[in-house]
Design a protein around this motif. Structure first.
Motif, PDB file in Angstrom:
ATOM      1  N   VAL A 157      10.268  -4.109  -1.877  1.00 55.94           N
ATOM      2  CA  VAL A 157      11.590  -3.722  -1.386  1.00 55.94           C
ATOM      3  C   VAL A 157      11.945  -2.377  -2.017  1.00 55.94           C
ATOM      4  O   VAL A 157      12.148  -2.288  -3.231  1.00 55.94           O
ATOM      5  N   ASN A 158      11.987  -1.323  -1.197  1.00 55.60           N
ATOM      6  CA  ASN A 158      12.295   0.019  -1.674  1.00 55.60           C
ATOM      7  C   ASN A 158      13.791   0.258  -1.577  1.00 55.60           C
ATOM      8  O   ASN A 158      14.344   0.383  -0.481  1.00 55.60           O
ATOM      9  N   LYS A 159      14.449   0.347  -2.735  1.00 60.75           N
ATOM     10  CA  LYS A 159      15.880   0.626  -2.741  1.00 60.75           C
ATOM     11  C   LYS A 159      16.169   2.115  -2.811  1.00 60.75           C
ATOM     12  O   LYS A 159      17.261   2.560  -2.468  1.00 60.75           O
ATOM     13  N   GLY A 160      15.211   2.881  -3.299  1.00 60.54           N
ATOM     14  CA  GLY A 160      15.288   4.329  -3.244  1.00 60.54           C
ATOM     15  C   GLY A 160      14.284   4.848  -2.241  1.00 60.54           C
ATOM     16  O   GLY A 160      13.358   4.139  -1.839  1.00 60.54           O
ATOM     17  N   SER A 161      14.438   6.087  -1.828  1.00 55.91           N
ATOM     18  CA  SER A 161      13.532   6.652  -0.838  1.00 55.91           C
ATOM     19  C   SER A 161      12.588   7.656  -1.488  1.00 55.91           C
ATOM     20  O   SER A 161      12.847   8.169  -2.584  1.00 55.91           O
ATOM     21  N   GLN A 162      11.481   7.902  -0.833  1.00 58.04           N
ATOM     22  CA  GLN A 162      10.553   8.964  -1.192  1.00 58.04           C
ATOM     23  C   GLN A 162      10.148   9.688   0.081  1.00 58.04           C
ATOM     24  O   GLN A 162      10.166   9.107   1.171  1.00 58.04           O
ATOM     25  N   ALA A 163       9.764  10.946  -0.053  1.00 60.26           N
ATOM     26  CA  ALA A 163       9.437  11.755   1.127  1.00 60.26           C
ATOM     27  C   ALA A 163       8.285  11.146   1.908  1.00 60.26           C
ATOM     28  O   ALA A 163       8.226  11.269   3.141  1.00 60.26           O
ATOM     29  N   LYS A 164       7.349  10.473   1.231  1.00 59.76           N
ATOM     30  CA  LYS A 164       6.185   9.939   1.925  1.00 59.76           C
ATOM     31  C   LYS A 164       6.458   8.604   2.617  1.00 59.76           C
ATOM     32  O   LYS A 164       5.589   8.091   3.315  1.00 59.76           O
ATOM     33  N   LEU A 165       7.650   8.050   2.444  1.00 57.53           N
ATOM     34  CA  LEU A 165       8.007   6.827   3.167  1.00 57.53           C
ATOM     35  C   LEU A 165       8.312   7.139   4.628  1.00 57.53           C
ATOM     36  O   LEU A 165       8.997   8.119   4.922  1.00 57.53           O
ATOM     37  N   VAL A 166       7.873   6.296   5.529  1.00 55.70           N
ATOM     38  CA  VAL A 166       8.217   6.440   6.947  1.00 55.70           C
ATOM     39  C   VAL A 166       9.726   6.311   7.101  1.00 55.70           C
ATOM     40  O   VAL A 166      10.340   5.377   6.591  1.00 55.70           O
ATOM     41  N   GLU A 167      10.315   7.270   7.821  1.00 57.88           N
ATOM     42  CA  GLU A 167      11.764   7.284   7.985  1.00 57.88           C
ATOM     43  C   GLU A 167      12.230   6.107   8.845  1.00 57.88           C
ATOM     44  O   GLU A 167      11.443   5.515   9.575  1.00 57.88           O
ATOM     45  N   GLY A 168      13.529   5.802   8.767  1.00 52.46           N
ATOM     46  CA  GLY A 168      14.101   4.737   9.588  1.00 52.46           C
ATOM     47  C   GLY A 168      15.000   3.788   8.826  1.00 52.46           C
ATOM     48  O   GLY A 168      15.809   3.096   9.434  1.00 52.46           O
ATOM     49  N   GLY A 169      14.871   3.761   7.496  1.00 56.89           N
ATOM     50  CA  GLY A 169      15.682   2.841   6.711  1.00 56.89           C
ATOM     51  C   GLY A 169      16.769   3.577   5.954  1.00 56.89           C
ATOM     52  O   GLY A 169      16.554   4.040   4.832  1.00 56.89           O
ATOM     53  N   ALA A 170      17.944   3.689   6.552  1.00 50.49           N
ATOM     54  CA  ALA A 170      19.042   4.377   5.873  1.00 50.49           C
ATOM     55  C   ALA A 170      19.428   3.663   4.589  1.00 50.49           C
ATOM     56  O   ALA A 170      19.802   4.290   3.603  1.00 50.49           O
ATOM     57  N   ALA A 171      19.349   2.320   4.586  1.00 49.51           N
ATOM     58  CA  ALA A 171      19.707   1.539   3.398  1.00 49.51           C
ATOM     59  C   ALA A 171      18.503   1.230   2.511  1.00 49.51           C
ATOM     60  O   ALA A 171      18.669   0.922   1.335  1.00 49.51           O
ATOM     61  N   GLY A 172      17.295   1.303   3.063  1.00 49.91           N
ATOM     62  CA  GLY A 172      16.102   0.997   2.293  1.00 49.91           C
ATOM     63  C   GLY A 172      14.975   0.553   3.197  1.00 49.91           C
ATOM     64  O   GLY A 172      15.133   0.431   4.421  1.00 49.91           O
ATOM     65  N   THR A 173      13.828   0.307   2.584  1.00 51.22           N
ATOM     66  CA  THR A 173      12.617  -0.032   3.334  1.00 51.22           C
ATOM     67  C   THR A 173      11.932  -1.226   2.689  1.00 51.22           C
ATOM     68  O   THR A 173      11.791  -1.286   1.461  1.00 51.22           O
ATOM     69  N   ILE A 174      11.489  -2.161   3.523  1.00 43.45           N
ATOM     70  CA  ILE A 174      10.718  -3.314   3.075  1.00 43.45           C
ATOM     71  C   ILE A 174       9.305  -3.169   3.626  1.00 43.45           C
ATOM     72  O   ILE A 174       9.113  -2.993   4.831  1.00 43.45           O
ATOM     73  N   ASN A 175       8.335  -3.236   2.733  1.00 40.91           N
ATOM     74  CA  ASN A 175       6.934  -3.095   3.129  1.00 40.91           C
ATOM     75  C   ASN A 175       6.197  -4.399   2.844  1.00 40.91           C
ATOM     76  O   ASN A 175       6.086  -4.815   1.681  1.00 40.91           O
ATOM     77  N   ILE A 176       5.719  -5.047   3.900  1.00 38.46           N
ATOM     78  CA  ILE A 176       4.962  -6.288   3.790  1.00 38.46           C
ATOM     79  C   ILE A 176       3.485  -5.931   3.702  1.00 38.46           C
ATOM     80  O   ILE A 176       2.925  -5.338   4.629  1.00 38.46           O
ATOM     81  N   LEU A 177       2.851  -6.262   2.587  1.00 37.25           N
ATOM     82  CA  LEU A 177       1.451  -5.935   2.374  1.00 37.25           C
ATOM     83  C   LEU A 177       0.604  -7.186   2.575  1.00 37.25           C
ATOM     84  O   LEU A 177       0.868  -8.228   1.968  1.00 37.25           O
ATOM     85  N   THR A 178      -0.392  -7.093   3.413  1.00 38.74           N
ATOM     86  CA  THR A 178      -1.280  -8.220   3.668  1.00 38.74           C
ATOM     87  C   THR A 178      -2.504  -8.147   2.754  1.00 38.74           C
ATOM     88  O   THR A 178      -2.779  -7.124   2.123  1.00 38.74           O
ATOM     89  N   ARG A 179      -3.258  -9.238   2.704  1.00 36.57           N
ATOM     90  CA  ARG A 179      -4.426  -9.303   1.828  1.00 36.57           C
ATOM     91  C   ARG A 179      -5.558  -8.419   2.358  1.00 36.57           C
ATOM     92  O   ARG A 179      -5.685  -8.201   3.555  1.00 36.57           O
ATOM     93  N   LYS A 180      -6.406  -7.960   1.419  1.00 42.17           N
ATOM     94  CA  LYS A 180      -7.557  -7.123   1.742  1.00 42.17           C
ATOM     95  C   LYS A 180      -8.842  -7.793   1.258  1.00 42.17           C
ATOM     96  O   LYS A 180      -8.890  -8.321   0.136  1.00 42.17           O
ATOM     97  N   PRO A 181      -9.908  -7.781   2.056  1.00 42.03           N
ATOM     98  CA  PRO A 181     -11.109  -8.558   1.708  1.00 42.03           C
ATOM     99  C   PRO A 181     -11.796  -8.104   0.424  1.00 42.03           C
ATOM    100  O   PRO A 181     -12.339  -8.941  -0.309  1.00 42.03           O
ATOM    101  N   LEU A 182     -11.816  -6.807   0.116  1.00 38.74           N
ATOM    102  CA  LEU A 182     -12.500  -6.342  -1.085  1.00 38.74           C
ATOM    103  C   LEU A 182     -11.690  -6.547  -2.356  1.00 38.74           C
ATOM    104  O   LEU A 182     -12.178  -6.286  -3.453  1.00 38.74           O
ATOM    105  N   ASP A 183     -10.441  -7.026  -2.222  1.00 44.95           N
ATOM    106  CA  ASP A 183      -9.617  -7.307  -3.396  1.00 44.95           C
ATOM    107  C   ASP A 183      -9.875  -8.688  -3.973  1.00 44.95           C
ATOM    108  O   ASP A 183      -9.409  -8.996  -5.078  1.00 44.95           O
ATOM    109  N   PHE A 184     -10.592  -9.563  -3.241  1.00 46.49           N
ATOM    110  CA  PHE A 184     -10.840 -10.913  -3.717  1.00 46.49           C
ATOM    111  C   PHE A 184     -11.883 -10.888  -4.831  1.00 46.49           C
ATOM    112  O   PHE A 184     -12.818 -10.074  -4.830  1.00 46.49           O
ATOM    113  N   ALA A 185     -11.740 -11.796  -5.805  1.00 50.07           N
ATOM    114  CA  ALA A 185     -12.632 -11.832  -6.950  1.00 50.07           C
ATOM    115  C   ALA A 185     -14.008 -12.396  -6.577  1.00 50.07           C
ATOM    116  O   ALA A 185     -15.035 -11.918  -7.073  1.00 50.07           O
TER     117      ALA A 185
END
Length: 883
Positions: A157-185
């Motif tokens: 949950v991004n409460k502050g903004s950064q230039a590299k964030l995709v625009e559209g969230g005047a109040a903030g941005t929520i980024n849902i990250l899914t699992r990646k196969p090479l991250d598994f042990a």
């Protein structure tokens, strides 16, 4: 600290894919470090991981990890996020009232459209299953009902903004990250969940099933992940609605003529006993393929699909006070501040043709879906330069292929009464001897509603991001990139069905049907009809097959047709700095939107399609600064300018004009985007492992905020033009959305602490104060929100109890009335038992306090009841298998 070597080593040694790196960068979370590769499990481990990610982040974020999601009593991502400071959820997307699953998410006392939701750093197409939200109430927010908790690795949950964030969230941005196969042990991981959900109000148990299979080779340069889910659930909602709002007795009416004291008084119109049932089936899955052909190049292909089948049946038996109050004198009545708070009307055999009640039965086939496919490439071009590419397409939809309806009326010799009891208690009302609908008048029968509605939400995008590393000096990295997307939201309208002319002649309605459940509205309170019969869905479909006019050539619903197309281009540059005890970034993003809004305008001879272009560009600067005041004590400051584009229905709502009075209503294709100037100051004390005490204050200056307004607009007067034989223009007083300014300010407090080896507590509180220029309410602003949670965890067993409370807030207009949701709280709990490394059992309980959602309206200094709903409790029992 040498940030270039740290980042480069992490990229090479951990072999992280571009997908994971781009997600974290887009989310504003820290780049991967050794800390992020530590394997943690259980509630305590996930709390530690979340707090570590929050502490290391360059900007102000909140993080929920996969273990948090797995151990929280939550079945979609929104249910999880409601326990985060500064986050609010609602159980509906419009004015349809709350259901038993969280639907929309918003940040810091604003509406859901001001919160940007991303999946793996990109937008995702969405849809709504309810027909009214497919055409008339179409916002920018995402339906979280399409995202089960099982697909998530982390939510940032991004409460502050950064230039590299995709625009559209005047109040903030929520980024849902899914699992990646090479991250598994492990090289191979398999998981399955088998179980069911019992919903106590409908009294039904439905199956739940999900799987995860992940394989990667021994060299850790190729991996495949596949997930599936099928989740069925029965839903029942009991309620009372004042469907017609509050009407005034006209001074010229028969009642006011006979008794002038009645003139101008408000009264509730169409007070309904409402039974809503639904069968929800959410099914879909995701996949992710990662391949590292060389040490410095990672390729990824990932996709997601979710479909929610949401067929539903709504029955509403209503006191039709608008039919008799203006025409009849009451036996007795009471008033308060211009409102008839109670009245009684006698039975009158001479008024047999005036209906005292009306009954709507509406069965819909409904669905929504979301899907995307994205291709990623991460190339470490040199020791100093990393480049990332992403391209993809996403599609969402909301459909109502069929809607079977029937409206019947009750004879007027019944007599009736009502009595208001305030905004927290349903209205008591009665109907006389015709209340069973045995004397329903076929002459009042009606078929109505929209079918064939098909709302589409589409985006195709491409982005390129680069990161340049520096060996020395304050500047550690320089980020820059570009993004281009084409987004379309549209609906062809569907069919506005009606009763076939003359079809009632000789038609015999079925004589028998079903009945409301015996415990209908048992928790809501109040006294009103509950022993009500209704036709089965099959009977209702047969009636509509025989009586409904669904000719697309003559019954096209042109009012619901719209199309908004936007071509969005963006470029950014962001400098990242670091010192001995501080870090920060400074950047700017430039965004250009070329929009085309198509809507329909009413005329005496039909409708006229209108297309209006709306192009604009905006610079969005941002600054984030973090300073470690002492060991464990972190201070943050951020300032940014953010943007949200107007809601689709605000831009392209159909325009209805009345030439006689030169008045009208509709959308506003010339709306400007909402630009918010934000400031945020936070202090975080990490006083022990898994311990946090934090406070933050924030301020949002919302320029060109959008709210309903009355304004003067010049239109062609079709009636006068026809009479004159040439174009005649006039100024119309229009009720439309318009740009005004607004401000929101607030405070957030967070506390998290383990207690001994097995217990822990967390609590947070959010205060928000918002108003528009002129003192009007800001959509979604709850003054107070708080969360309390406690957990217990040992080797084999863990448990968690959570309570969330939210104060009243403005939900927007409903049938031109201001619509508010009252205070409500929800209690949930979960218990997990692990038999061994392969098998565990969980029991989750949601809405354990059986909350009653209450709604009210404000008019002429009065707060008046509008709707009350109960959905019951839900219990999930699941067996988790690992192999």
């Amino acid at each position: 600290m040498n940030h270039r070597k740290t980042l480069l080593s992490a990229a090479i040694l951990t072999c992280l894919s571009f997908g994971a790196q781009a997600q974290q960068a887009a989310a504003g979370s820290p780049d991967p470090t050794e800390l992020d590769t530590v394997q943690v499990t259980g509630i305590r481990g996930s709390v530690q991981k979340s707090l570590d990610s929050k502490r290391e982040a360059a900007a102000h974020v909140e993080v929920v990890s996969a273990e948090d999601i797995g151990k929280l009593p939550a079945k979609n991502v929104a249910d999880t996020l409601q326990r985060v400071a500064g986050v609010n959820v609602s159980a509906s997307s419009g004015s349809e009232g709350g259901f038993d699953e969280s639907e929309r998410v918003s940040l810091r006392g604003t509406g859901a459209s001001l919160t940007q939701t991303l999946v793996n750093g990109h937008l995702v197409g969405t849809g709504d299953w309810l027909v009214s939200n497919q055409s008339g109430n179409v916002g920018r927010s995402v339906s979280y009902a399409l995202f089960p908790a099982e697909i998530v690795d982390q939510v940032v949950v991004n409460k502050g903004s950064q230039a590299k964030l995709v625009e559209g969230g005047a109040a903030g941005t929520i980024n849902i990250l899914t699992r990646k196969p090479l991250d598994f042990a492990k090289d191979f991981t398999g998981e399955a969940t088998l179980g069911g959900v019992y919903s106590d109000l409908p009294g039904k148990t439905e199956p739940q099933f999900s799987t995860l299979l992940n394989w990667k080779n021994a060299s850790n340069d190729f991996g495949v992940l596949v997930q599936t889910f099928v989740e069925n659930r029965s839903l029942r909602r009991d309620g009372q609605e004042v469907v017609g709002g509050y009407s005034q007795i006209a001074p010229t009416s028969a009642a006011a003529t006979a008794n002038p004291e009645l003139a101008g008084l408000y009264y509730p119109n169409l007070i309904g006993s409402t039974l809503f049932t639904q069968k929800r089936e959410r099914k879909g899955g995701s996949f992710d393929i990662q391949y590292k052909p060389t040490d410095n190049l990672t390729l990824g292909l990932n996709g997601f699909y979710s479909k929610l089948e949401a067929n539903n049946y709504n029955r509403n038996f209503m006191l039709w006070s608008g039919q008799f109050v203006p025409n009849r004198l009451p036996q007795s009545y009471t008033t308060d501040n211009g409102v008839i708070t109670g009245a009684s009307y006698a039975a009158d055999a001479a008024a047999t043709l005036t209906p005292y009640a009306v009954y709507d039965q509406i069965a819909r086939i409904s669905e929504s879906e979301s899907k995307y496919i994205a291709l990623d490439a991460d190339w470490q071009a040199s020791e100093r330069l990393g480049v990332k590419f992403q391209a993809g397409t996403t599609r969402g939809s909301g459909k109502t292929p069929r809607q079977d309806t029937l409206e019947l009326a009750v004879a007027g010799n019944a007599g009736a009464s009502w009595a208001l009891g305030g905004t927290t208690t349903p209205i008591d009302w009665t109907l006389g001897d015709a209340g069973t609908l045995d004397s329903a008048l076929n002459s009042y029968a009606s078929i109505f509603g929209i079918q064939g509605s098909n709302a589409q939400d589409k985006e195709d995008w491409f982005s390129s991001d680069a990161e340049l590393y520096f060996d020395s000096g304050l500047l550690s990295t320089l980020d820059f990139g570009v993004r281009y997307a084409e987004h379309v939201r549209e609906n062809s309208g569907g069919i506005n069905q009606t009763l076939l002319s003359g079809a009632l002649a000789g038609y015999a309605f079925p004589a028998t049907g079903l009945s409301y459940p015996g415990d209908f509205a048992g928790t809501i309170g109040g006294s009103y009809p509950s022993d009500i019969w209704y036709y089965s869905e099959a009977q209702l479909a047969a009636i509509n097959d025989a009586l409904a006019d669904r000719d697309p050539a003559t019954r096209g619903y042109w009012q619901g047709a719209y199309r908004v197309k936007e071509r969005n281009s963006a470029a950014y540059v962001q400098a990242n700095f670091a010192g001995e005890r501080w870090s920060g970034n400074l950047g700017v993003r430039y965004v250009h939107t070329a929009g085309s809004n198509r809507y329909n305008q009413s005329t005496p001879d039909g409708y006229v399609p209108v297309t209006v272009d709306n192009n604009y560009g905006r610079f969005l600067p941002s600054l984030n600064f973090k300073y470690e005041l002492s060991e464990g004590l972190v201070g943050r400051f951020s300032a940014s300018r953010t943007m949200t584009r107007p809601d689709y229905s605000d831009l392209a709502g159909y325009v209805s004009l009345t030439d006689l009075t030169h008045t009208g209503s509709g959308g506003n294709p010339n709306l400007k985007p909402i630009i918010s100037s934000n400031a945020d100051l936070a202090l975080e004390w990490y006083f022990m492992p898994r311990g946090l005490l934090a406070a933050s204050v924030y301020y949002m200056d919302l320029k060109d905020f959008i709210a309903p307004q009355t304004r003067s607009v010049v239109y062609k007067d079709q009636t006068a033009s026809t009479a004159a034989g040439s174009d005649v223009y006039a100024t119309y007083l229009m009720s439309t959305p318009d740009n005004i300014d607004a401000k929101v300010k607030g405070l957030e407090l967070t506390y998290e602490q383990p207690l001994g080896e097995s217990f822990g507590v967390s609590a947070n509180y959010t205060y928000a104060d918002g108003e528009t220029d002129g003192g009007g309410p800001v959509l979604g602003t709850s003054k107070s929100t708080y969360n309390l949670s406690g957990y217990f965890e040992r080797d084999r067993i863990s448990a968690r109890v959570s309570y969330t409370w939210r104060s009243s807030f403005y939900f927007g207009p409903r049938r031109s009335y201001p619509f508010y949701q009252d205070d409500f709280g929800t209690l949930s709990a979960t218990v997990n038992y692990r038999f061994n490394d392969r098998f565990s059992l969980s029991l989750d309980g949601l809405n354990l306090n059986n909350p009653v959602y209450k709604y009210y309206t404000k008019m002429d200094g009065n707060s008046l009841p509008y709707a009350f709903y109960e959905n019951g409790r839900q219990y999930y029992l699941n067996l988790h298998i690992s192999f």
